[in-house]
Design a protein around this motif. Structure first.
Motif, PDB file in Angstrom:
ATOM      1  N   PRO A 139       0.428  -1.335   0.082  1.00  0.00           N
ATOM      2  CA  PRO A 139       0.202  -0.159   0.415  1.00  0.00           C
ATOM      3  C   PRO A 139       0.511   1.083  -0.368  1.00  0.00           C
ATOM      4  CG  PRO A 139      -0.520  -1.402   1.615  1.00  0.00           C
ATOM      5  CD  PRO A 139       0.090  -2.186   1.451  1.00  0.00           C
ATOM      6  N   VAL A 140       0.122   2.261  -0.953  1.00  0.00           N
ATOM      7  CA  VAL A 140       1.052   3.226  -0.817  1.00  0.00           C
ATOM      8  C   VAL A 140      -0.156   4.857  -0.138  1.00  0.00           C
ATOM      9  CG1 VAL A 140       1.989   5.020  -2.378  1.00  0.00           C
ATOM     10  CG2 VAL A 140       2.215   2.948  -2.699  1.00  0.00           C
ATOM     11  N   LEU A 141       0.557   5.356   0.776  1.00  0.00           N
ATOM     12  CA  LEU A 141       0.227   6.757   1.705  1.00  0.00           C
ATOM     13  C   LEU A 141       0.348   8.024   0.801  1.00  0.00           C
ATOM     14  CD1 LEU A 141      -2.220   7.408   3.712  1.00  0.00           C
ATOM     15  CD2 LEU A 141      -0.379   7.959   5.014  1.00  0.00           C
ATOM     16  N   THR A 142       0.079   8.874  -0.102  1.00  0.00           N
ATOM     17  CA  THR A 142      -0.093   9.563  -0.554  1.00  0.00           C
ATOM     18  C   THR A 142      -0.673  11.095   0.195  1.00  0.00           C
ATOM     19  OG1 THR A 142      -1.920  10.121  -2.525  1.00  0.00           O
ATOM     20  CG2 THR A 142      -0.083   9.179  -2.939  1.00  0.00           C
ATOM     21  N   VAL A 143      -0.023  12.101   0.548  1.00  0.00           N
ATOM     22  CA  VAL A 143      -0.196  12.964   1.280  1.00  0.00           C
ATOM     23  C   VAL A 143       0.100  14.192   0.105  1.00  0.00           C
ATOM     24  CG1 VAL A 143       0.950  14.214   3.670  1.00  0.00           C
ATOM     25  CG2 VAL A 143       0.776  12.374   3.419  1.00  0.00           C
ATOM     26  N   PRO A 144      -1.116  15.345   0.562  1.00  0.00           N
ATOM     27  CA  PRO A 144      -0.827  16.260  -0.855  1.00  0.00           C
ATOM     28  C   PRO A 144      -0.572  17.087  -0.435  1.00  0.00           C
ATOM     29  CG  PRO A 144      -3.245  16.093   0.613  1.00  0.00           C
ATOM     30  CD  PRO A 144      -2.448  14.706   1.011  1.00  0.00           C
ATOM     31  N   PRO A 145      -0.208  18.025  -0.633  1.00  0.00           N
ATOM     32  CA  PRO A 145       0.611  19.436  -0.439  1.00  0.00           C
ATOM     33  C   PRO A 145      -0.091  20.567   0.528  1.00  0.00           C
ATOM     34  CG  PRO A 145       0.260  20.126  -2.181  1.00  0.00           C
ATOM     35  CD  PRO A 145      -0.385  18.674  -2.090  1.00  0.00           C
ATOM     36  N   HIS A 146      -1.266  20.229   0.723  1.00  0.00           N
ATOM     37  CA  HIS A 146      -2.242  21.309   1.176  1.00  0.00           C
ATOM     38  C   HIS A 146      -3.479  20.401   2.080  1.00  0.00           C
ATOM     39  CE1 HIS A 146      -0.117  24.717   0.076  1.00  0.00           C
ATOM     40  NE2 HIS A 146      -0.667  24.241  -1.154  1.00  0.00           N
ATOM     41  N   PRO A 147      -3.681  19.393   3.105  1.00  0.00           N
ATOM     42  CA  PRO A 147      -4.482  18.972   3.597  1.00  0.00           C
ATOM     43  C   PRO A 147      -5.572  20.098   3.781  1.00  0.00           C
ATOM     44  CG  PRO A 147      -2.126  18.579   5.074  1.00  0.00           C
ATOM     45  CD  PRO A 147      -1.986  19.369   3.475  1.00  0.00           C
ATOM     46  N   GLY A 288      -6.691  14.630  -6.749  1.00  0.00           N
ATOM     47  CA  GLY A 288      -7.430  16.152  -6.784  1.00  0.00           C
ATOM     48  C   GLY A 288      -8.241  16.130  -5.353  1.00  0.00           C
ATOM     49  N   SER A 289      -7.575  15.233  -4.351  1.00  0.00           N
ATOM     50  CA  SER A 289      -7.866  14.832  -3.375  1.00  0.00           C
ATOM     51  C   SER A 289      -7.209  16.206  -1.782  1.00  0.00           C
ATOM     52  CB  SER A 289      -7.555  13.589  -2.319  1.00  0.00           C
ATOM     53  OG  SER A 289      -7.519  13.219  -0.870  1.00  0.00           O
ATOM     54  N   THR A 290      -7.636  17.056  -1.427  1.00  0.00           N
ATOM     55  CA  THR A 290      -7.197  17.411   0.088  1.00  0.00           C
ATOM     56  C   THR A 290      -6.649  16.739   1.072  1.00  0.00           C
ATOM     57  OG1 THR A 290      -8.851  17.944   0.408  1.00  0.00           O
ATOM     58  CG2 THR A 290      -8.102  19.277  -1.131  1.00  0.00           C
ATOM     59  N   CYS A 291      -6.794  15.711   1.158  1.00  0.00           N
ATOM     60  CA  CYS A 291      -6.498  14.649   2.282  1.00  0.00           C
ATOM     61  C   CYS A 291      -5.858  13.684   2.010  1.00  0.00           C
ATOM     62  CB  CYS A 291      -7.864  14.408   3.734  1.00  0.00           C
ATOM     63  SG  CYS A 291      -8.770  12.795   2.451  1.00  0.00           S
ATOM     64  N   PRO A 292      -5.253  12.808   2.709  1.00  0.00           N
ATOM     65  CA  PRO A 292      -3.967  11.939   2.669  1.00  0.00           C
ATOM     66  C   PRO A 292      -5.276  10.900   1.898  1.00  0.00           C
ATOM     67  CG  PRO A 292      -3.440  13.029   4.387  1.00  0.00           C
ATOM     68  CD  PRO A 292      -4.821  13.576   4.045  1.00  0.00           C
ATOM     69  N   VAL A 293      -4.298  10.015   1.215  1.00  0.00           N
ATOM     70  CA  VAL A 293      -5.235   8.882   0.092  1.00  0.00           C
ATOM     71  C   VAL A 293      -3.333   7.306   0.526  1.00  0.00           C
ATOM     72  CG1 VAL A 293      -6.040   8.005  -2.134  1.00  0.00           C
ATOM     73  CG2 VAL A 293      -5.858  10.027  -1.489  1.00  0.00           C
ATOM     74  N   LEU A 294      -4.842   6.353   0.690  1.00  0.00           N
ATOM     75  CA  LEU A 294      -4.080   5.430   0.629  1.00  0.00           C
ATOM     76  C   LEU A 294      -4.696   4.605  -0.365  1.00  0.00           C
ATOM     77  CD1 LEU A 294      -2.427   3.231   2.817  1.00  0.00           C
ATOM     78  CD2 LEU A 294      -4.293   2.759   3.698  1.00  0.00           C
ATOM     79  N   THR A 295      -3.925   3.773  -0.881  1.00  0.00           N
ATOM     80  CA  THR A 295      -3.708   3.471  -2.530  1.00  0.00           C
ATOM     81  C   THR A 295      -3.534   1.660  -1.906  1.00  0.00           C
ATOM     82  OG1 THR A 295      -3.322   5.149  -3.685  1.00  0.00           O
ATOM     83  CG2 THR A 295      -4.195   2.382  -4.285  1.00  0.00           C
ATOM     84  N   VAL A 296      -4.378   0.550  -1.643  1.00  0.00           N
ATOM     85  CA  VAL A 296      -4.348  -0.434  -1.683  1.00  0.00           C
ATOM     86  C   VAL A 296      -5.073  -1.522  -2.673  1.00  0.00           C
ATOM     87  CG1 VAL A 296      -5.015  -2.217   0.369  1.00  0.00           C
ATOM     88  CG2 VAL A 296      -5.104   0.268   1.088  1.00  0.00           C
ATOM     89  N   ARG A 297      -3.323  -2.291  -2.741  1.00  0.00           N
ATOM     90  CA  ARG A 297      -4.211  -3.310  -3.510  1.00  0.00           C
ATOM     91  C   ARG A 297      -4.408  -4.550  -3.302  1.00  0.00           C
ATOM     92  NH1 ARG A 297      -0.176  -2.811  -7.844  1.00  0.00           N
ATOM     93  NH2 ARG A 297       1.365  -1.363  -7.336  1.00  0.00           N
TER      94      ARG A 297
END
Length: 302
Positions: A139-147, A288-297
């Motif tokens: 899994p990958v957690l992506t954190v945007p620049p402006h939560p 497009g998300s303004t909050c973190p996104v956890l992407t799971v396979r």
């Protein structure tokens, strides 16, 4: 029960990578995991860089590897992470190096920002992040620049989990529920029906469109509730939502409306080709998300 034992967080000393590191540290604290903080540059040797047309060629001397490691260790000490974190500085292709580290360390999670510095120090630009998302073995957690919500403590009290009933979405549900337990939070299960979604069709004597749409909503709600029927509501609050529309638009809209602290979603759709095309829905959400996104396979076939 979800376990995170090895976490990798690529950093480039930009503000967004500092945010990503804070999230990686939170995960390491919740699950008692070891954290590898990784900095990647093209080279530690001096190199010639050609400027714009007419500008002279100039020599760029990157920060020496030893100095980079000292800076990283200092940052980890200030963040009280040195006891459970290891700094690594390597030269090479960022995408390949991140993936190689994830494979060699059998990482359970990669945490990275969605944007970073440009030019010679470029690391976490969208192209690298999206490439890692395609190739990552975990899994990958992506954190945007402006939560949407900025606070000192990282917590996920409101988690949005889009469900299309694909294998990766069902895997994502397990992560969403466990993370909500860590924060004593709430999980909202969201199913988006894209068929008959753009506008209200004209009713037909041969096909009752409103009635069929109502049936689709009820069927999706039943399936969502069945997924969590055995989950104790004393562990985590769970609600469900079924809407019509374009999936990525409705997911982003729901995340803003709640507002969500985290989106947890599968990397592959029902067709199973999401990793080749990176699935337009997942890609749009990460961008497009303004909050973190956890992407799971989904679980790999053996």
């Amino acid at each position: 029960m979800i376990e995170f034992k090895q976490i990798i967080c690529p950093v480039d000393f930009s503000e967004v990578s500092v945010r990503a590191l804070a999230h990686a540290a939170a995960f390491a604290g919740w699950y008692g995991a070891h954290l590898t903080v990784l900095h990647v540059v093209p080279t530690f040797e001096s190199m010639q860089v050609r400027g714009d047309l007419g500008d002279p060629v100039r020599v760029v001397t990157p920060m020496p590897q030893e100095q980079v490691l000292e800076e990283m260790s200092r940052s980890l000490n200030l963040a009280a992470l040195s006891a459970r974190a290891t700094p690594i500085a390597e030269a090479g292709d960022p995408q390949a190096t991140i993936i190689d580290q994830a494979v060699s360390k059998k990482a359970d999670l990669i945490v990275m920002g969605t944007h970073g510095r440009r030019g010679f120090k470029r690391l976490l630009l969208g192209s690298v992040t999206e490439a890692v998302l395609r190739e990552a073995p975990c899994p990958v957690l992506t954190v945007p620049p402006h939560p949407s919500v900025v606070s000192e403590a990282v917590t996920f009290k409101r988690i949005l989990c889009p469900i299309d009933f694909s294998p990766s979405a069902l895997q994502a549900l397990g992560f969403a529920l466990d993370l909500a337990r860590q924060a004593d939070g709430r999980v909202t299960l969201l199913h988006v029906v894209e068929w008959l979604a753009e506008e209200e069709p004209r009713a037909s004597t041969h096909f009752n469109v409103p009635e069929y749409r109502r049936h689709m909503v009820e069927d999706a709600q039943d399936r969502l509730r069945h997924l969590v029927a055995e989950e104790s509501r004393t562990w985590v609050e769970i609600d469900d939502l079924v809407v019509f529309g374009r999936a990525y638009r409705e997911i982003l809209r729901a995340a803003e409306t709640k507002p969500a602290d985290l989106i947890v979603m599968g990397a592959q759709g029902r067709g199973g080709i999401g990793l080749a095309l990176f699935g337009s829905t997942t890609e749009q959400i990460v961008r497009g998300s303004t909050c973190p996104v956890l992407t799971v396979r989904g679980l790999r076939q053996t």
